[in-house]
Design a protein around this motif. Structure first.
Motif, PDB file in Angstrom:
ATOM      1  N   THR A 286       0.835  -1.203   0.000  1.00 63.46           N
ATOM      2  CA  THR A 286       0.000   0.000   0.000  1.00 63.46           C
ATOM      3  C   THR A 286       0.870   1.253   0.000  1.00 63.46           C
ATOM      4  O   THR A 286       0.643   2.192  -0.763  1.00 63.46           O
ATOM      5  N   LEU A 287       1.892   1.268   0.850  1.00 63.09           N
ATOM      6  CA  LEU A 287       2.775   2.428   0.935  1.00 63.09           C
ATOM      7  C   LEU A 287       3.632   2.582  -0.321  1.00 63.09           C
ATOM      8  O   LEU A 287       3.889   3.701  -0.772  1.00 63.09           O
ATOM      9  N   VAL A 288       4.073   1.470  -0.900  1.00 62.41           N
ATOM     10  CA  VAL A 288       4.866   1.540  -2.129  1.00 62.41           C
ATOM     11  C   VAL A 288       4.014   2.110  -3.264  1.00 62.41           C
ATOM     12  O   VAL A 288       4.469   2.971  -4.032  1.00 62.41           O
ATOM     13  N   ALA A 289       2.770   1.638  -3.376  1.00 58.34           N
ATOM     14  CA  ALA A 289       1.872   2.150  -4.419  1.00 58.34           C
ATOM     15  C   ALA A 289       1.589   3.631  -4.204  1.00 58.34           C
ATOM     16  O   ALA A 289       1.577   4.420  -5.160  1.00 58.34           O
ATOM     17  N   ASN A 290       1.380   4.017  -2.959  1.00 57.49           N
ATOM     18  CA  ASN A 290       1.146   5.422  -2.644  1.00 57.49           C
ATOM     19  C   ASN A 290       2.351   6.277  -3.030  1.00 57.49           C
ATOM     20  O   ASN A 290       2.206   7.338  -3.641  1.00 57.49           O
ATOM     21  N   ALA A 291       3.539   5.805  -2.704  1.00 62.69           N
ATOM     22  CA  ALA A 291       4.763   6.545  -3.023  1.00 62.69           C
ATOM     23  C   ALA A 291       4.954   6.675  -4.528  1.00 62.69           C
ATOM     24  O   ALA A 291       5.367   7.732  -5.025  1.00 62.69           O
ATOM     25  N   ALA A 292       4.634   5.621  -5.263  1.00 63.68           N
ATOM     26  CA  ALA A 292       4.800   5.652  -6.720  1.00 63.68           C
ATOM     27  C   ALA A 292       3.860   6.676  -7.349  1.00 63.68           C
ATOM     28  O   ALA A 292       4.255   7.449  -8.236  1.00 63.68           O
ATOM     29  N   LEU A 293       2.614   6.705  -6.891  1.00 66.21           N
ATOM     30  CA  LEU A 293       1.653   7.668  -7.430  1.00 66.21           C
ATOM     31  C   LEU A 293       2.043   9.092  -7.051  1.00 66.21           C
ATOM     32  O   LEU A 293       1.940  10.024  -7.866  1.00 66.21           O
ATOM     33  N   LEU A 294       2.496   9.258  -5.820  1.00 63.28           N
ATOM     34  CA  LEU A 294       2.920  10.579  -5.351  1.00 63.28           C
ATOM     35  C   LEU A 294       4.090  11.093  -6.192  1.00 63.28           C
ATOM     36  O   LEU A 294       4.101  12.251  -6.630  1.00 63.28           O
ATOM     37  N   ALA A 295       5.060  10.233  -6.429  1.00 60.65           N
ATOM     38  CA  ALA A 295       6.226  10.626  -7.220  1.00 60.65           C
ATOM     39  C   ALA A 295       5.832  10.989  -8.651  1.00 60.65           C
ATOM     40  O   ALA A 295       6.320  11.972  -9.215  1.00 60.65           O
ATOM     41  N   ALA A 296       4.933  10.199  -9.245  1.00 60.41           N
ATOM     42  CA  ALA A 296       4.492  10.474 -10.609  1.00 60.41           C
ATOM     43  C   ALA A 296       3.815  11.832 -10.706  1.00 60.41           C
ATOM     44  O   ALA A 296       4.075  12.614 -11.642  1.00 60.41           O
ATOM     45  N   LEU A 297       2.958  12.143  -9.749  1.00 61.68           N
ATOM     46  CA  LEU A 297       2.278  13.435  -9.734  1.00 61.68           C
ATOM     47  C   LEU A 297       3.277  14.582  -9.641  1.00 61.68           C
ATOM     48  O   LEU A 297       3.175  15.581 -10.359  1.00 61.68           O
ATOM     49  N   GLN A 298       4.232  14.431  -8.758  1.00 61.74           N
ATOM     50  CA  GLN A 298       5.194  15.509  -8.536  1.00 61.74           C
ATOM     51  C   GLN A 298       6.080  15.731  -9.756  1.00 61.74           C
ATOM     52  O   GLN A 298       6.353  16.874 -10.138  1.00 61.74           O
ATOM     53  N   VAL A 299       6.520  14.656 -10.380  1.00 59.04           N
ATOM     54  CA  VAL A 299       7.377  14.776 -11.565  1.00 59.04           C
ATOM     55  C   VAL A 299       6.625  15.476 -12.698  1.00 59.04           C
ATOM     56  O   VAL A 299       7.156  16.393 -13.341  1.00 59.04           O
ATOM     57  N   VAL A 300       5.389  15.058 -12.947  1.00 59.61           N
ATOM     58  CA  VAL A 300       4.611  15.659 -14.030  1.00 59.61           C
ATOM     59  C   VAL A 300       4.343  17.136 -13.752  1.00 59.61           C
ATOM     60  O   VAL A 300       4.502  17.992 -14.638  1.00 59.61           O
ATOM     61  N   ALA A 301       3.941  17.455 -12.523  1.00 63.00           N
ATOM     62  CA  ALA A 301       3.629  18.844 -12.178  1.00 63.00           C
ATOM     63  C   ALA A 301       4.858  19.737 -12.327  1.00 63.00           C
ATOM     64  O   ALA A 301       4.812  20.798 -12.956  1.00 63.00           O
ATOM     65  N   LEU A 302       5.978  19.322 -11.748  1.00 63.68           N
ATOM     66  CA  LEU A 302       7.190  20.137 -11.816  1.00 63.68           C
ATOM     67  C   LEU A 302       7.722  20.244 -13.245  1.00 63.68           C
ATOM     68  O   LEU A 302       8.125  21.322 -13.694  1.00 63.68           O
ATOM     69  N   ALA A 303       7.700  19.138 -13.973  1.00 61.97           N
ATOM     70  CA  ALA A 303       8.232  19.139 -15.332  1.00 61.97           C
ATOM     71  C   ALA A 303       7.432  20.049 -16.249  1.00 61.97           C
ATOM     72  O   ALA A 303       7.992  20.822 -17.034  1.00 61.97           O
ATOM     73  N   THR A 304       6.112  19.986 -16.163  1.00 62.34           N
ATOM     74  CA  THR A 304       5.285  20.820 -17.035  1.00 62.34           C
ATOM     75  C   THR A 304       5.357  22.291 -16.632  1.00 62.34           C
ATOM     76  O   THR A 304       5.291  23.176 -17.493  1.00 62.34           O
ATOM     77  N   THR A 305       5.514  22.549 -15.357  1.00 62.48           N
ATOM     78  CA  THR A 305       5.663  23.942 -14.909  1.00 62.48           C
ATOM     79  C   THR A 305       6.974  24.532 -15.408  1.00 62.48           C
ATOM     80  O   THR A 305       7.018  25.656 -15.917  1.00 62.48           O
ATOM     81  N   ILE A 306       8.048  23.780 -15.287  1.00 62.61           N
ATOM     82  CA  ILE A 306       9.354  24.254 -15.755  1.00 62.61           C
ATOM     83  C   ILE A 306       9.349  24.419 -17.273  1.00 62.61           C
ATOM     84  O   ILE A 306       9.852  25.414 -17.811  1.00 62.61           O
ATOM     85  N   ALA A 307       8.735  23.455 -17.964  1.00 62.56           N
ATOM     86  CA  ALA A 307       8.681  23.521 -19.428  1.00 62.56           C
ATOM     87  C   ALA A 307       7.865  24.714 -19.908  1.00 62.56           C
ATOM     88  O   ALA A 307       8.121  25.254 -20.990  1.00 62.56           O
ATOM     89  N   GLY A 308       6.893  25.138 -19.095  1.00 64.09           N
ATOM     90  CA  GLY A 308       6.052  26.272 -19.471  1.00 64.09           C
ATOM     91  C   GLY A 308       6.781  27.598 -19.432  1.00 64.09           C
ATOM     92  O   GLY A 308       6.282  28.593 -19.972  1.00 64.09           O
ATOM     93  N   GLY A 309       7.938  27.619 -18.779  1.00 66.93           N
ATOM     94  CA  GLY A 309       8.752  28.830 -18.755  1.00 66.93           C
ATOM     95  C   GLY A 309       8.139  29.990 -18.003  1.00 66.93           C
ATOM     96  O   GLY A 309       8.467  31.150 -18.266  1.00 66.93           O
ATOM     97  N   GLY A 310       7.269  29.703 -17.055  1.00 64.86           N
ATOM     98  CA  GLY A 310       6.624  30.764 -16.294  1.00 64.86           C
ATOM     99  C   GLY A 310       7.496  31.273 -15.166  1.00 64.86           C
ATOM    100  O   GLY A 310       8.698  30.967 -15.088  1.00 64.86           O
ATOM    101  N   PRO A 311       6.928  32.048 -14.242  1.00 65.81           N
ATOM    102  CA  PRO A 311       7.687  32.586 -13.109  1.00 65.81           C
ATOM    103  C   PRO A 311       8.182  31.480 -12.184  1.00 65.81           C
ATOM    104  O   PRO A 311       7.657  30.365 -12.175  1.00 65.81           O
ATOM    105  N   PHE A 312       9.188  31.821 -11.394  1.00 65.86           N
ATOM    106  CA  PHE A 312       9.837  30.850 -10.520  1.00 65.86           C
ATOM    107  C   PHE A 312       8.996  30.530  -9.281  1.00 65.86           C
ATOM    108  O   PHE A 312       9.127  29.450  -8.698  1.00 65.86           O
ATOM    109  N   GLU A 313       8.125  31.449  -8.884  1.00 60.26           N
ATOM    110  CA  GLU A 313       7.376  31.279  -7.632  1.00 60.26           C
ATOM    111  C   GLU A 313       6.531  29.997  -7.583  1.00 60.26           C
ATOM    112  O   GLU A 313       6.545  29.285  -6.554  1.00 60.26           O
ATOM    113  N   PRO A 314       5.774  29.672  -8.653  1.00 63.36           N
ATOM    114  CA  PRO A 314       4.989  28.429  -8.586  1.00 63.36           C
ATOM    115  C   PRO A 314       5.854  27.188  -8.387  1.00 63.36           C
ATOM    116  O   PRO A 314       5.433  26.237  -7.716  1.00 63.36           O
TER     117      PRO A 314
END
Length: 280
Positions: free
Chosen positions: A196-224
């Motif tokens: 259960t914890l491994v699955a939770n960690a995997a989903l959490l990591a996937a969400l964070q990678v996608v969110a950060l990657a798309t934000t950085i790729a968008g070239g917006g301000p640094f604050e978000p």
């Protein structure tokens, strides 16, 4: 009795969902009055779902969770049922004052929550309506306030569903021992604590990678990016608490993780909006 009723509507997740809906509506460009009404509608609908949860679980709680309001004698089952009816009616009424989309999605969200409470909560499939409910939240706030969404919003809903699945696992983990004692076959009982914890960690990591990657790729301000990073750190702190063997600490795993995902998700939406991904 008042204290029992407050506990029966599950104030923490209800208020958090309402705050998330309000914040998302603001990001979508809604006027503050509209955003607050969307938040209030969400709060009342979540109160109804929380009350239905305690109503449905009264018998099981008497064995596994005797301190909950109904088995503890703090409030009657009929009073909790009445709160469910009143809160759902009020929540749908408030949503209807915003837009027809807000009303429709509030109805769908309420139905989803009741399916979870009354049918699937005690099964390994409980994560499905849980995840679907979280997926509906940004759609309710965005479509409810704007009346339309860009095609890219499908990705936002998908991310929210994944977040909901992660939270469903963390929530089930918090109740793992008590569910085992009462014979509830939750997803955590089905998978076991470690998986259960491994699955939770995997989903959490996937969400964070996608969110950060798309934000950085968008070239917006640094604050978000900084806010998102803070949300990520909070999420891993929450998961680290799973190593603490305490019935008081275990619920903090999903509660803190829920806050972290609201922070991450709101900052990510704001970055997408600034980049013009979600429409004008």
């Amino acid at each position: 009795m008042t204290g029992g009723l407050i506990r029966a509507v599950h104030p923490f997740p209800s208020v958090l969902d309402a705050a998330a809906a309000t914040a998302i509506a603001v990001v979508a460009g809604a006027q503050i009055g509209v955003a607050l009404r969307l938040g209030l509608g969400m709060l009342l609908v979540q109160f109804a779902i929380g009350a239905a949860n305690d109503f449905a679980d009264a018998a099981a709680d008497s064995m596994a969770k005797p301190r909950k309001p109904i088995p503890a004698g703090l409030v009657s089952r009929s009073a909790v049922a009445a709160v469910c009816v009143v809160a759902s009616t009020a929540g749908l009424t408030v949503a209807a004052t915003v837009s027809s989309w807000a009303l429709v999605l509030a109805i769908v969200g309420l139905a989803d929550g009741l399916v979870y409470d009354l049918r699937l909560k005690a099964t390994p499939l409980a994560w499905v309506p849980f995840a679907a409910g979280v997926g509906l939240l940004p759609l309710y706030a965005w479509l409810g306030s704007r009346g339309s969404v860009a095609a890219a919003f499908v990705g936002v809903v998908a991310m929210a569903v994944v977040a909901g699945a992660a939270l469903a696992l963390a929530n089930a983990y918090a109740d793992l021992d008590r569910d085992r004692r009462s014979g509830v076959r939750s997803i955590a009982v089905f998978l076991g604590a470690q998986r259960t914890l491994v699955a939770n960690a995997a989903l959490l990591a996937a969400l964070q990678v996608v969110a950060l990657a798309t934000t950085i790729a968008g070239g917006g301000p640094f604050e978000p990016i900084l806010v998102e990073a803070g949300g990520c750190g909070l999420g891993w702190f929450a998961l680290a608490l799973a190593g603490v063997r305490s019935d008081r600490v275990r619920p903090l795993v999903w509660e803190i993780q829920a806050v972290s995902l609201v922070v991450l998700g709101t900052a990510w939406l704001a970055a997408l909006q600034t980049a013009g991904v979600l429409g004008a």
